[in-house]
Design a protein around this motif. Structure first.
Motif, mmCIF file in Angstrom:
data_model
loop_
_atom_site.group_PDB
_atom_site.id
_atom_site.type_symbol
_atom_site.label_atom_id
_atom_site.label_comp_id
_atom_site.label_asym_id
_atom_site.label_seq_id
_atom_site.Cartn_x
_atom_site.Cartn_y
_atom_site.Cartn_z
ATOM 1 N N ASP A 1 0.826 -1.211 0.000
ATOM 2 C CA ASP A 1 0.000 0.000 0.000
ATOM 3 C C ASP A 1 0.863 1.265 0.000
ATOM 4 O OD1 ASP A 1 -2.210 -1.663 0.048
ATOM 5 O OD2 ASP A 1 -2.605 -1.368 2.193
ATOM 6 N N PHE A 2 1.935 1.276 0.787
ATOM 7 C CA PHE A 2 2.829 2.427 0.814
ATOM 8 C C PHE A 2 3.507 2.607 -0.546
ATOM 9 C CE2 PHE A 2 6.855 4.633 1.798
ATOM 10 C CZ PHE A 2 6.315 5.799 2.319
ATOM 11 N N ALA A 3 3.917 1.504 -1.143
ATOM 12 C CA ALA A 3 4.550 1.556 -2.463
ATOM 13 C C ALA A 3 3.610 2.165 -3.495
ATOM 14 C CB ALA A 3 4.982 0.155 -2.884
ATOM 15 N N ARG A 4 2.353 1.800 -3.434
ATOM 16 C CA ARG A 4 1.369 2.364 -4.373
ATOM 17 C C ARG A 4 1.202 3.864 -4.164
ATOM 18 N NH1 ARG A 4 -2.521 -2.752 -3.577
ATOM 19 N NH2 ARG A 4 -1.583 -4.099 -5.178
ATOM 20 N N ASP B 1 15.072 -8.278 -6.229
ATOM 21 C CA ASP B 1 13.779 -8.696 -6.760
ATOM 22 C C ASP B 1 13.240 -9.876 -5.958
ATOM 23 O OD1 ASP B 1 11.726 -8.203 -8.585
ATOM 24 O OD2 ASP B 1 12.404 -9.788 -9.939
ATOM 25 N N VAL B 2 13.456 -9.830 -4.645
ATOM 26 C CA VAL B 2 13.005 -10.899 -3.761
ATOM 27 C C VAL B 2 12.373 -10.300 -2.506
ATOM 28 C CG1 VAL B 2 14.730 -12.576 -4.555
ATOM 29 C CG2 VAL B 2 15.272 -11.098 -2.632
ATOM 30 N N GLY B 3 11.499 -11.080 -1.894
ATOM 31 C CA GLY B 3 10.933 -10.721 -0.598
ATOM 32 C C GLY B 3 10.216 -9.392 -0.590
ATOM 33 N N LEU B 4 10.310 -8.699 0.540
ATOM 34 C CA LEU B 4 9.634 -7.418 0.718
ATOM 35 C C LEU B 4 10.162 -6.371 -0.262
ATOM 36 C CD1 LEU B 4 7.361 -6.402 2.543
ATOM 37 C CD2 LEU B 4 9.097 -5.476 4.064
ATOM 38 N N MET B 5 11.424 -6.470 -0.636
ATOM 39 C CA MET B 5 11.971 -5.534 -1.626
ATOM 40 C C MET B 5 11.214 -5.654 -2.948
ATOM 41 S SD MET B 5 16.052 -5.255 -1.347
ATOM 42 C CE MET B 5 16.898 -4.806 0.144
ATOM 43 N N LYS B 6 10.894 -6.870 -3.349
ATOM 44 C CA LYS B 6 10.126 -7.096 -4.582
ATOM 45 C C LYS B 6 8.714 -6.547 -4.441
ATOM 46 C CE LYS B 6 8.434 -10.788 -7.664
ATOM 47 N NZ LYS B 6 8.025 -9.827 -8.627
ATOM 48 N N VAL B 7 8.078 -6.790 -3.309
ATOM 49 C CA VAL B 7 6.719 -6.307 -3.067
ATOM 50 C C VAL B 7 6.659 -4.788 -3.259
ATOM 51 C CG1 VAL B 7 4.954 -5.986 -1.272
ATOM 52 C CG2 VAL B 7 6.075 -8.213 -1.537
ATOM 53 N N VAL B 8 7.608 -4.080 -2.668
ATOM 54 C CA VAL B 8 7.615 -2.618 -2.754
ATOM 55 C C VAL B 8 7.926 -2.160 -4.183
ATOM 56 C CG1 VAL B 8 8.794 -0.523 -1.948
ATOM 57 C CG2 VAL B 8 8.061 -2.257 -0.311
ATOM 58 N N ALA B 9 8.890 -2.769 -4.821
ATOM 59 C CA ALA B 9 9.215 -2.389 -6.204
ATOM 60 C C ALA B 9 8.018 -2.646 -7.128
ATOM 61 C CB ALA B 9 10.451 -3.148 -6.681
ATOM 62 N N ASP B 10 7.356 -3.782 -6.966
ATOM 63 C CA ASP B 10 6.168 -4.089 -7.766
ATOM 64 C C ASP B 10 5.105 -3.014 -7.576
ATOM 65 O OD1 ASP B 10 7.312 -6.477 -8.650
ATOM 66 O OD2 ASP B 10 6.066 -7.764 -7.357
ATOM 67 N N GLY B 11 4.838 -2.648 -6.314
ATOM 68 C CA GLY B 11 3.802 -1.659 -6.025
ATOM 69 C C GLY B 11 4.091 -0.299 -6.619
#
Length: 179
Positions: free
Chosen positions: A22-25, A40-50
């Motif tokens: 949500d923060f990344a978005r 491109d793994v874990g929480l780092m991936k989640v944030v980059a994706d968002g």
């Protein structure tokens, strides 16, 4: 803004990944650039994706021994020779810093930026995003440091503790004069 986010590369459960996404978005929708460890793994991936899905830019700073985990197809990727250079580059490229949940690496990065601020070597705004109360103990420790005279500057000048995502971004935008 170029917002450096220090965070974990671990795979974590939804109490951490949901707020991170949500923060990344919010960052992406605001047209901001994510400056992060490039993984491109874990929480780092989640944030980059968002951030990417919401229209933001990605500026990664990886390190040679983690280059195989670097995210492909980003707007910019820098590969540092070691962790010390990586931290230096992350901070150089950022207008502001957000500390999300993480382990010892994240804590190392967080204390480095706070030490630089403490000594007046940077005035970049720093937000500690206290997702699910993750940093409650650290907040207590920082207050004790302040109360007992270990900090030459008020804690509020060093870091903003945010319990809510929108408040974190609002603080950064206000600090940097971004409407």
């Amino acid at each position: 803004m170029n917002i450096c986010v220090f965070l974990s590369a671990a795979d974590l459960d939804d109490r951490y990944t949901g707020p991170a996404r949500d923060f990344a978005r919010l960052l992406g929708k605001g047209g901001h650039t994510l400056v992060w460890g490039g993984s491109d793994v874990g929480l780092m991936k989640v944030v980059a994706d968002g951030v990417e899905e919401a229209g933001g830019r990605l500026l990664g700073v990886s390190v040679e021994f983690l280059a195989a985990k670097a995210r492909p197809g980003v707007d910019e990727m820098v590969v540092a020779k070691d962790l010390a250079e990586r931290k230096r580059l992350l901070l150089e490229k950022a207008d502001a810093v957000v500390i999300m949940v993480g382990g010892t690496g994240t804590l190392d990065e967080a204390t480095e930026i706070l030490e630089l601020k403490k000594h007046g070597h940077t005035e970049k705004p720093v937000v500690l995003l206290n997702t699910a109360g993750f940093y409650d103990g650290l907040k207590v420790q920082f207050r004790r440091m302040e109360d007992e005279g270990f900090l030459p500057r008020p804690l509020t000048e060093l870091v903003f503790f945010a319990e809510e995502l929108a408040g974190a971004l609002a603080y950064l935008e206000e600090s940097l004069g971004v409407a």
